[in-house]
Design a protein around this motif. Structure first.
Motif, PDB file in Angstrom:
ATOM      1  N   ALA A  52     -82.804  -7.397 -63.751  1.00  0.00           N
ATOM      2  CA  ALA A  52     -83.187  -8.517 -63.428  1.00  0.00           C
ATOM      3  C   ALA A  52     -81.120  -8.690 -62.411  1.00  0.00           C
ATOM      4  O   ALA A  52     -82.380  -9.356 -60.534  1.00  0.00           O
ATOM      5  N   ASP A  53     -80.482  -8.376 -62.907  1.00  0.00           N
ATOM      6  CA  ASP A  53     -79.289  -9.313 -61.816  1.00  0.00           C
ATOM      7  C   ASP A  53     -79.089  -8.538 -60.807  1.00  0.00           C
ATOM      8  O   ASP A  53     -79.305  -8.697 -59.583  1.00  0.00           O
ATOM      9  N   GLY A  54     -79.482  -7.005 -60.439  1.00  0.00           N
ATOM     10  CA  GLY A  54     -79.847  -6.410 -59.370  1.00  0.00           C
ATOM     11  C   GLY A  54     -80.649  -6.669 -58.707  1.00  0.00           C
ATOM     12  O   GLY A  54     -80.274  -6.906 -57.166  1.00  0.00           O
ATOM     13  N   ILE A  55     -82.259  -6.937 -58.733  1.00  0.00           N
ATOM     14  CA  ILE A  55     -83.256  -7.666 -57.998  1.00  0.00           C
ATOM     15  C   ILE A  55     -82.253  -9.316 -57.672  1.00  0.00           C
ATOM     16  O   ILE A  55     -82.663  -8.924 -55.932  1.00  0.00           O
ATOM     17  N   GLY A  56     -81.796  -9.818 -58.240  1.00  0.00           N
ATOM     18  CA  GLY A  56     -81.314 -10.725 -57.699  1.00  0.00           C
ATOM     19  C   GLY A  56     -80.193 -11.372 -56.572  1.00  0.00           C
ATOM     20  O   GLY A  56     -80.750 -12.078 -55.605  1.00  0.00           O
ATOM     21  N   MET A  57     -79.077 -10.100 -56.945  1.00  0.00           N
ATOM     22  CA  MET A  57     -78.129  -9.694 -55.798  1.00  0.00           C
ATOM     23  C   MET A  57     -79.191  -9.302 -54.335  1.00  0.00           C
ATOM     24  O   MET A  57     -78.585  -9.688 -53.375  1.00  0.00           O
ATOM     25  N   ALA A  58     -80.424  -8.360 -55.176  1.00  0.00           N
ATOM     26  CA  ALA A  58     -80.490  -7.495 -53.859  1.00  0.00           C
ATOM     27  C   ALA A  58     -81.427  -8.542 -52.654  1.00  0.00           C
ATOM     28  O   ALA A  58     -81.372  -8.010 -51.451  1.00  0.00           O
ATOM     29  N   LEU A  59     -81.901  -9.148 -53.660  1.00  0.00           N
ATOM     30  CA  LEU A  59     -82.526 -10.113 -53.072  1.00  0.00           C
ATOM     31  C   LEU A  59     -82.740 -11.712 -52.220  1.00  0.00           C
ATOM     32  O   LEU A  59     -83.048 -11.997 -51.456  1.00  0.00           O
ATOM     33  N   MET A  60     -81.801 -12.350 -53.580  1.00  0.00           N
ATOM     34  CA  MET A  60     -81.730 -13.634 -53.338  1.00  0.00           C
ATOM     35  C   MET A  60     -80.617 -14.581 -53.298  1.00  0.00           C
ATOM     36  O   MET A  60     -80.340 -15.245 -52.459  1.00  0.00           O
ATOM     37  N   GLU A  61     -79.122 -13.898 -54.738  1.00  0.00           N
ATOM     38  CA  GLU A  61     -78.232 -14.799 -55.314  1.00  0.00           C
ATOM     39  C   GLU A  61     -77.639 -13.706 -54.109  1.00  0.00           C
ATOM     40  O   GLU A  61     -76.852 -13.824 -53.619  1.00  0.00           O
ATOM     41  N   LEU A  62     -76.348 -15.719 -53.667  1.00  0.00           N
ATOM     42  CA  LEU A  62     -75.920 -15.324 -52.304  1.00  0.00           C
ATOM     43  C   LEU A  62     -75.553 -16.551 -52.438  1.00  0.00           C
ATOM     44  O   LEU A  62     -75.694 -17.905 -52.593  1.00  0.00           O
ATOM     45  N   ILE A  63     -73.683 -16.488 -51.887  1.00  0.00           N
ATOM     46  CA  ILE A  63     -73.168 -18.268 -52.048  1.00  0.00           C
ATOM     47  C   ILE A  63     -71.983 -18.423 -50.171  1.00  0.00           C
ATOM     48  O   ILE A  63     -71.528 -16.773 -50.224  1.00  0.00           O
ATOM     49  N   ALA A  64     -73.033 -18.281 -49.213  1.00  0.00           N
ATOM     50  CA  ALA A  64     -72.337 -17.926 -48.034  1.00  0.00           C
ATOM     51  C   ALA A  64     -71.739 -20.075 -47.578  1.00  0.00           C
ATOM     52  O   ALA A  64     -72.054 -20.608 -48.422  1.00  0.00           O
ATOM     53  N   PHE A  65     -71.445 -19.526 -46.353  1.00  0.00           N
ATOM     54  CA  PHE A  65     -69.973 -20.656 -46.227  1.00  0.00           C
ATOM     55  C   PHE A  65     -70.669 -20.803 -44.804  1.00  0.00           C
ATOM     56  O   PHE A  65     -70.847 -20.124 -43.927  1.00  0.00           O
ATOM     57  N   ASP A  66     -70.668 -22.747 -44.603  1.00  0.00           N
ATOM     58  CA  ASP A  66     -70.455 -22.480 -43.220  1.00  0.00           C
ATOM     59  C   ASP A  66     -69.399 -22.933 -42.784  1.00  0.00           C
ATOM     60  O   ASP A  66     -67.992 -22.652 -42.982  1.00  0.00           O
ATOM     61  N   THR A  67     -69.098 -22.324 -41.048  1.00  0.00           N
ATOM     62  CA  THR A  67     -67.308 -22.931 -41.027  1.00  0.00           C
ATOM     63  C   THR A  67     -66.772 -23.630 -41.141  1.00  0.00           C
ATOM     64  O   THR A  67     -65.989 -23.726 -40.643  1.00  0.00           O
ATOM     65  N   ASP A  68     -67.501 -25.186 -41.470  1.00  0.00           N
ATOM     66  CA  ASP A  68     -66.788 -25.820 -41.718  1.00  0.00           C
ATOM     67  C   ASP A  68     -66.169 -25.909 -43.532  1.00  0.00           C
ATOM     68  O   ASP A  68     -65.220 -26.636 -43.804  1.00  0.00           O
ATOM     69  N   GLY A  69     -66.789 -25.155 -43.964  1.00  0.00           N
ATOM     70  CA  GLY A  69     -65.716 -24.684 -45.122  1.00  0.00           C
ATOM     71  C   GLY A  69     -67.119 -25.078 -46.174  1.00  0.00           C
ATOM     72  O   GLY A  69     -66.454 -24.763 -47.081  1.00  0.00           O
ATOM     73  N   ASN A  70     -68.100 -25.735 -45.868  1.00  0.00           N
ATOM     74  CA  ASN A  70     -69.245 -26.188 -46.945  1.00  0.00           C
ATOM     75  C   ASN A  70     -69.696 -24.800 -47.415  1.00  0.00           C
ATOM     76  O   ASN A  70     -70.205 -23.929 -47.023  1.00  0.00           O
ATOM     77  N   ASN A  71     -69.602 -24.437 -49.252  1.00  0.00           N
ATOM     78  CA  ASN A  71     -70.263 -23.881 -50.054  1.00  0.00           C
ATOM     79  C   ASN A  71     -72.123 -24.070 -49.875  1.00  0.00           C
ATOM     80  O   ASN A  71     -72.552 -25.512 -49.917  1.00  0.00           O
ATOM     81  N   LEU A  72     -72.323 -23.352 -49.456  1.00  0.00           N
ATOM     82  CA  LEU A  72     -73.419 -22.890 -49.947  1.00  0.00           C
ATOM     83  C   LEU A  72     -75.172 -22.386 -50.636  1.00  0.00           C
ATOM     84  O   LEU A  72     -76.130 -22.413 -50.348  1.00  0.00           O
ATOM     85  N   GLY A  73     -74.478 -22.627 -51.358  1.00  0.00           N
ATOM     86  CA  GLY A  73     -74.744 -21.695 -53.470  1.00  0.00           C
ATOM     87  C   GLY A  73     -74.649 -22.813 -53.851  1.00  0.00           C
ATOM     88  O   GLY A  73     -74.311 -22.160 -55.013  1.00  0.00           O
ATOM     89  N   GLY A  74     -74.008 -23.779 -54.018  1.00  0.00           N
ATOM     90  CA  GLY A  74     -73.827 -24.743 -54.990  1.00  0.00           C
ATOM     91  C   GLY A  74     -74.910 -25.451 -55.970  1.00  0.00           C
ATOM     92  O   GLY A  74     -74.462 -26.118 -56.346  1.00  0.00           O
ATOM     93  N   SER A  75     -75.452 -24.727 -55.954  1.00  0.00           N
ATOM     94  CA  SER A  75     -76.433 -25.796 -56.709  1.00  0.00           C
ATOM     95  C   SER A  75     -77.222 -24.315 -57.633  1.00  0.00           C
ATOM     96  O   SER A  75     -77.687 -23.429 -56.594  1.00  0.00           O
ATOM     97  N   PHE A  76     -78.598 -24.667 -58.421  1.00  0.00           N
ATOM     98  CA  PHE A  76     -79.596 -23.285 -58.948  1.00  0.00           C
ATOM     99  C   PHE A  76     -80.589 -24.223 -57.888  1.00  0.00           C
ATOM    100  O   PHE A  76     -81.492 -23.190 -57.798  1.00  0.00           O
ATOM    101  N   MET A  77     -80.647 -25.075 -56.650  1.00  0.00           N
ATOM    102  CA  MET A  77     -81.282 -25.164 -55.510  1.00  0.00           C
ATOM    103  C   MET A  77     -81.889 -24.100 -54.778  1.00  0.00           C
ATOM    104  O   MET A  77     -82.014 -23.709 -54.080  1.00  0.00           O
ATOM    105  N   ASP A  78     -80.015 -23.632 -54.294  1.00  0.00           N
ATOM    106  CA  ASP A  78     -79.771 -22.541 -53.420  1.00  0.00           C
ATOM    107  C   ASP A  78     -79.171 -21.347 -53.985  1.00  0.00           C
ATOM    108  O   ASP A  78     -79.070 -20.894 -52.941  1.00  0.00           O
ATOM    109  N   TYR A  79     -78.537 -21.500 -55.350  1.00  0.00           N
ATOM    110  CA  TYR A  79     -78.043 -20.408 -55.538  1.00  0.00           C
ATOM    111  C   TYR A  79     -79.539 -19.592 -56.537  1.00  0.00           C
ATOM    112  O   TYR A  79     -79.238 -19.960 -57.301  1.00  0.00           O
ATOM    113  N   LEU A  80     -80.158 -19.030 -56.094  1.00  0.00           N
ATOM    114  CA  LEU A  80     -81.537 -18.288 -56.176  1.00  0.00           C
ATOM    115  C   LEU A  80     -81.512 -17.512 -57.614  1.00  0.00           C
ATOM    116  O   LEU A  80     -80.615 -16.240 -57.517  1.00  0.00           O
ATOM    117  N   LEU A  81     -81.421 -17.934 -58.336  1.00  0.00           N
ATOM    118  CA  LEU A  81     -81.063 -16.749 -59.734  1.00  0.00           C
ATOM    119  C   LEU A  81     -83.024 -15.936 -60.029  1.00  0.00           C
ATOM    120  O   LEU A  81     -83.817 -16.642 -59.547  1.00  0.00           O
TER     121      LEU A  81
END
Lengths: 289, 159, 815
Positions: free
Chosen positions: C705-734
């Motif tokens: 399940a972890d592997g499916i998560g990482m391969a397909l949806m889990e991600l913490i990306a950042f914008d150039t201003d430094g904002n974390n775009l994976g800071g909740s389970f709305m955005d960090y998708l398990l």
């Protein structure tokens, strides 16, 4: 864990009571329905009303019924109730298709139609459905009730025609005998908000579209719809080519912005692809097709 | 404000701030720590309990809204010293590892079976899709709920 | 399937030894009676919350805490300046504002000069309730001067890039390890370069180069991190209830950080709601709760919320890898070279053995037989959260497996060869073990081809390929992806492996009571793995005591011997071995006691499960329970033999163990939307002896399940201003139950020759092995579009863009 800022709480005993409480507290008051939009915002402290008026006891805002040639859905009807409603399924399978992909079963137990619509997230699914079905929103205030077409309900992202001191009480959907309807949505994961969603409701008569309703969510379609594409199809045969042309017109009328759900070009493509799929299935389901 | 509700059949009354979340009322005021929380954003379902028999994310409900209602938590599943079949199923089929999501999964699993005594795999998967588990990959949770379906308690009405 | 050993069944219905025993711990968990850190409530306990930086990079000009302090119910507010004022009698700096990381770097407990990532700890509030603490955090006014953030690891290397660690006097963003190295190399650079050059020049050979990124992901256990600290001012005893995968190591670190005598610190890790590496690190929040109790004299609870968990605690991966693979045109691999840019965030806080600054990444040569391999890893600071080794990665073997398995598939595509055939052609042969890899690892045992063929048989591989061909002809896109991985787990031999100077050996203690019931005390720490069950089974296997008669204690430093804890799949290979060895010590003592009782020589006795008896006269014997009572009795024992039936052991593993597996994933891709559906996932693991096969399968399920998560949806990306775009389970998708198919598992069993019971450890195998299988499957589905690679996560938009020839850059905000 996150906690809301201090807030007062009162339970309304009737719509009239709720309206008077809203009037009394002005714009510092917020209605608390299912709470699944408002409470997360309050926990993030992005919303900090001074008083919550809980309207969960208002049975007058519940129920799904037929009234003349309209289906009436009360504001406090939950997503689960819409999903499981035989009346809605009989007339508009689009509801079941949309509800199946709204949030998750537990959230749907609590979240309400009125709450979702008033939150007015740009990716909110029932707004797209309501646009496709040309529903009418009934809003009540101290003076009485007024109606607003679904297609005029939104003022912009997170903004609607429901003003301070008003309550959305129900949405009325005209019954279109013999119609076919369908909903398509792409999400990054089940339960996520739409990357793009499209719904369609059509009638076919004499081998041509006699009415066409298109609803599009999450891609900044004006009023969640695509009127040029609808107009193009009316009177035309439900051929793959006509539907593709309309779908492209619909996509052209959208103005999505890039975010972590996808870049704008992809979302625009989805608007076309999902509109096409929804129209195709709706047309196939319409009687007389 | 003073809030009263029935939790697992017992009346519980406490004076709390109106902003108190139901999950905190249950955990801190009623002292029933089987209900967990995991996300703040209504995504994870670790906080699922029943309000009037319906599974609800208790981190997204005020205790004030629950006043006067019937709450059932994981602590209420065991009856007369006998585990509910859903609890037994999770043991039999290794439906849990760290145990953190388990109470919420049990409450939803029981509810699924109460409404649909012989659910398909797809129906179970759909039913638990609002609850995240990081340990099991869900397979054994699905199997556990199936086990409970196949082993109803004697007093369960077979449908 | 498994050769099921004949194991006697106890009165309690459990196998006296190995087998699929139901878990002991479930009894409390299914009743809601687990005891997690947030369930700990002490009399007079205060609550706390942390103010975190909204900026990724900013100078702190001033902090005004007066409004927060004025709020009723607030007890104290601490800032970095306050911590600078608390003297610390320790070797690790003279005040509390900074703390050591597990990689000999420093990390701010509360920022003093600058903030260096979004979510960094800036101020700490202690209050009467968690609600008031959160209210007070909002009232703290910080004046920041925003600085240009460095969010792109490549940009970090630019000469003109802003310098993040000016606190250390740095003039660039390079990282220097404790040995003074700025890059970390392994393997033979010269022979590998020469082999690749030869292949490039040879018309019968190919060289495939591919850039692959393993983006930033997060372990995100369902329970976030937290602690309850209580200093008894009279006794000087500090008790810390905490989410820790390594209670003993944490205690030593706290002794160093807080300057408290180690014997006065008791770390208790109660039930842990999942770890996956997230609960290895020592976070400022834990340290602050300790400072909180020191300052207030009362117990202080700190529980992070989900956003804090995702934004500030140990991330994983963030490896930018460029691989080169050389092979003959008929598919014989010749050499692999990998160059890595490693994004370590703002503080080098990776938790890994000191001598392995890139973890075990250099095991990347994989499961294949070729002579030349080399890698070079260049670490950099960026304005992101620190961490780096987490999320069930086996010290970065996840990255290693991913790069080699992607390279092999890219090579297969280049050669037009079936990826299964290519792998079979290159897999190590059973007679090559023990096998010394080109980067120096000594693989212990394996029957790779056998395992691969079991997986192919379960999958119906040939049939799948036929189905794929038919579907392609109809314009439908299914993909079949394979991953074959080898891990090295069970760190580790103490001569090579330590963390902060603490050698990675594990203590254990077994005590058999007079009535024959036993208690086993572990240094490792369950976060859901089921130690209370499996370790009892090991003792049962060795001593014949029914597992229900054996209690297993873990997670309390006052009750268990020292050891480095549970991560890197090390429990079974290290403490599992210790459990067997300590049992054997008891068994030998029991032999002496039995001999004394039976009035014979110990040499005249033979063992059958649970009983010593006289050779040739089986009737004359003593059960382990009888011996336990005798050992506590007045029975006269030989000179020098102490009574009782207790033993301790410290296990120092002679080598890592090398579990491996063959995974096959089947996906269906909708090219119109880019949506990927994982239809099937087949996993055949060989982790040596399986103590509890049911639990082994459970571990594998979670990892897939972890592997499916990482391969397909889990991600913490950042914008150039430094904002974390994976800071909740709305955005960090398990992944949910809807994205996971019903996994199909098989097994082969090749015991480790050097482990006392032949076990290899399996906790991370599937997390390590599965992402590549999913990605390879999606790439296989997209092959008709000419797609060879797109980076994880393969979200619908990324897949659609890959089909358009323009995959998304995943680590930055989508534009």
């Amino acid at each position: 864990m996150q906690t809301p800022a201090p807030v007062d709480y009162v339970r309304a005993t009737s719509v009239a009571d709720a309206l008077s409480l809203l009037q009394q507290h002005g714009d510092e008051a917020r209605l608390l329905a299912g709470g699944h939009s408002l409470l997360p915002m309050m926990k993030l402290r992005l919303a900090r009303p001074e008083i919550l008026v809980d309207i969960n006891d208002l049975d007058e805002l519940r129920g799904i019924r037929i009234d003349g040639n309209e289906i009436v859905v009360g504001a406090m009807v939950t997503h689960a109730e819409i999903l499981n409603s035989p009346i809605l399924f009989e007339h508009y399978p689009i509801f079941r298709e949309a509800e199946k992909v709204i949030a998750d079963p537990i959230v749907r137990n609590k979240g309400t139609m009125g709450g979702s619509m008033c939150q007015a997230d740009p990716a909110e699914d029932l707004s797209a459905v309501g646009a496709a079905l040309r529903g009418t929103v009934v809003i009540q205030n101290a003076e009485g009730r007024r109606t607003v077409a679904m297609r005029e309900f939104h003022e912009g992202p997170y903004e609607t025609k429901v003003a301070d001191g008003e309550i959305l009480v129900e949405v009325r959907y005209p019954i279109l005998p013999g119609s076919g309807s369908a909903y398509e949505k792409v999400e990054r994961r089940s339960g996520d908000w739409a990357v793009c969603a499209a719904g369609a409701c059509v009638t076919i008569s004499g081998g041509v579209f006699s009415s066409v309703g298109i609803g599009i969510g999450a891609v900044n379609a004006e009023h969640f719809t695509a009127v040029d594409a609808e107009a193009f199809l009316v009177g035309k045969e439900p051929t793959a080519e006509n539907i593709a042309t309309a779908a492209q017109m619909a996509a052209d009328s959208c103005d999505p912005s890039a975010d972590q759900r996808g870049p704008a070009d992809y979302k625009k493509h989805l608007a076309m692809e999902l509109t096409k799929r929804a129209l195709t299935r709706a047309a196939a389901a319409a009687k007389g097709a | 404000m003073e809030i009263s509700m029935k939790i697992n059949g017992a009346e519980v009354t406490h004076d709390v701030e109106p902003r108190t979340l139901l999950v905190h009322f249950v955990r801190e005021n009623a002292g029933l720590r089987g209900t967990h929380w995991g996300c703040d954003t209504s995504n994870c379902g670790a906080c699922v309990l029943w309000v009037d028999g319906t599974p609800t994310k208790s981190c997204t409900m005020l205790a004030a809204s629950a006043a006067g209602h019937d709450i059932t938590t994981v602590e209420g599943l065991e009856k007369d010293g006998k585990l509910d079949p859903i609890q037994q199923g999770f043991i039999e089929c290794h439906g849990l590892q760290c145990g953190f999501c388990t109470p919420g999964m049990l409450m939803t699993g029981r509810w699924i079976l109460d409404n649909n005594p012989k659910p398909s795999e797809e129906e179970i998967r759909e039913g638990i899709s609002g609850q995240l588990c990081r340990c099991t990959g869900y397979k054994n949770i699905v199997d556990s709920i199936h086990w409970a379906a196949d082993h109803p308690a004697e007093n369960e009405v077979s449908a | 399937m498994t050769a099921v050993q004949e194991v006697p069944i106890s009165a309690g219905g459990n196998p006296i030894g190995f087998g699929s025993m139901k878990r002991v711990e479930d009894q409390r968990f299914v009743r809601g009676q687990g005891n997690y850190v947030d369930d700990v409530n002490l009399p007079g306990m205060l609550h706390s919350a942390i103010l975190r930086s909204p900026w990724a990079h900013a100078r702190i000009k001033s902090i005004d805490t007066s409004a927060a302090l004025a709020l009723p119910g607030v007890i104290a507010v601490l800032t970095g300046k306050d911590l600078e004022g608390i003297p610390r009698p320790s070797l690790l700096g003279d005040n509390f504002a900074w703390m050591p990381t597990l990689s000999y770097d420093t990390q701010a407990v509360l920022a003093t000069d600058k903030v260096r990532f979004q979510g960094q700890e800036v101020a700490y509030v202690i209050a009467e309730s968690r609600y008031i603490a959160k209210d007070a955090v909002e009232l703290i006014d910080v004046d920041y001067e925003p600085l240009e953030p460095v969010m792109d690891a490549k940009r970090a290397m630019d000469p003109g890039a802003p310098v993040i660690r000016d606190d250390k006097g740095q003039t660039d963003n390079s990282i220097t390890d404790v040995h003074g190295h700025k890059t970390w190399e392994s393997g033979n650079a010269i022979s590998t370069a020469e082999a690749i050059a030869r292949a490039e020049a040879d018309p019968n050979c190919v060289v495939v180069t591919q850039e692959v990124m393993y983006p930033r992901v997060h372990p995100a256990p369902m329970e976030t991190c937290g602690s309850v600290a209580h200093l008894d001012k009279v006794t000087g005893q500090l008790t810390l209830y905490t989410t820790s995968q390594a209670p003993h190591a944490h205690r030593t670190v706290y002794a160093m950080v807080a300057g408290l005598p180690e014997q006065k610190i008791r770390v208790i890790a109660p039930d842990i709601g999942g770890g996956f590496g997230n609960k290895v690190g020592v976070y400022p929040g834990y340290v602050l709760s300790i400072l909180g109790t020191i300052v207030t004299g009362k117990p202080v609870k700190w529980i992070e919320d989900r956003g804090e968990n995702l934004m500030s605690t140990s991330f994983a991966r963030d490896y930018h890898m460029t691989g080169k693979i050389a092979a003959t045109k008929d598919g014989k691999i010749l050499a692999v070279d990998v160059d890595v840019l490693a994004d370590h965030g703002a503080f080098n806080g990776v938790a890994q053995p000191t001598n392995y600054p890139a973890g075990f990444f250099h095991i990347f040569s994989g499961s294949y037989d070729y002579p030349d391999a080399h890698c070079k890893v260049t670490p950099v600071y960026t304005n992101k959260a620190p961490g780096g080794v987490a999320y069930a990665c086996s010290f970065r073997i996840t990255e290693a497996v991913y790069v080699i398995e992607r390279l092999v598939d890219c090579l297969a595509a280049e050669l037009g060869m079936d990826p299964a055939e290519l792998r079979l052609k290159n897999l190590l042969k059973p007679d090559q073990f023990p096998y010394t890899s080109p980067t120096g690892w000594v693989y212990d045992s394996g029957q790779y081809e056998k395992t691969m063929r079991v997986a192919m048989e379960i999958a119906g591989y040939d049939e799948l390929r036929r189905e794929q061909a038919e579907k392609r002809a109809r314009g439908e896109y299914m993909g079949i992806g394979i991953s074959f991985f080898t891990e090295g787990v069970g760190a580790g031999p103490r001569k090579d492996m330590d963390i902060l100077g603490l050698g990675m050996a594990d203590g254990i203690e077994l005590r058999v009571h007079p009535t024959g019931k036993a208690v086993l005390r572990l240094s490792v720490m369950s976060q859901g793995q089921g130690h209370e069950t499996t370790y009892a089974q090991i003792v049962a296997h060795e001593l014949g005591i029914p597992p229900e008669d054996i209690d297993v204690v873990n997670g309390d430093t006052d009750q268990t011997p020292f050891g480095l804890g549970t991560y890197g799949s090390r429990s079974m290979p290290v403490s599992g071995a210790a459990a067997a060895i300590v049992s054997r010590k008891v068994k030998e003592r029991a032999r002496i006691v039995a001999a004394a009782a039976l009035e014979c020589s110990p040499d005249d006795l033979e063992w059958e499960l649970g009983r010593w008896s006289v050779k040739g006269d089986k009737e004359r014997g003593k059960t382990i329970q009888e011996i336990a009572l005798l050992s506590h009795s007045s029975l006269e024992l030989p000179e020098g033999v102490e009574g009782h039936l207790d033993a301790t052991a410290v296990y120092n593993p002679p080598n890592l163990t090398y579990p491996y597996g063959a995974y096959i994933c089947v996906v269906d891709v909708d090219p119109g939307t880019g949506v990927v559906k994982v239809r099937r996932f087949i996993a055949v693991d060989d982790c040596g002896t399986r103590v509890n096969p049911m639990l082994v399968d459970g571990q594998v399920h979670g990892g897939i399940a972890d592997g499916i998560g990482m391969a397909l949806m889990e991600l913490i990306a950042f914008d150039t201003d430094g904002n974390n775009l994976g800071g909740s389970f709305m955005d960090y998708l398990l992944p949910t139950s809807m994205e996971c198919p019903s996994f199909e598992l098989g097994e082969t069993v090749t015991p480790s020759p050097h482990h006392p019971i032949g076990a290899k450890g399996v906790g991370e195998s599937a997390t390590v092995g599965s992402p590549a299988a999913v990605v390879n499957a999606v790439m296989d589905a997209l092959a008709p579009f000419g797609v060879r690679h797109a980076d994880m996560p393969l979200t619908p938009s990324n897949v659609w863009r890959a089909i358009q020839g323009n995959p998304i850059r995943v680590d930055m905000a989508i534009e």
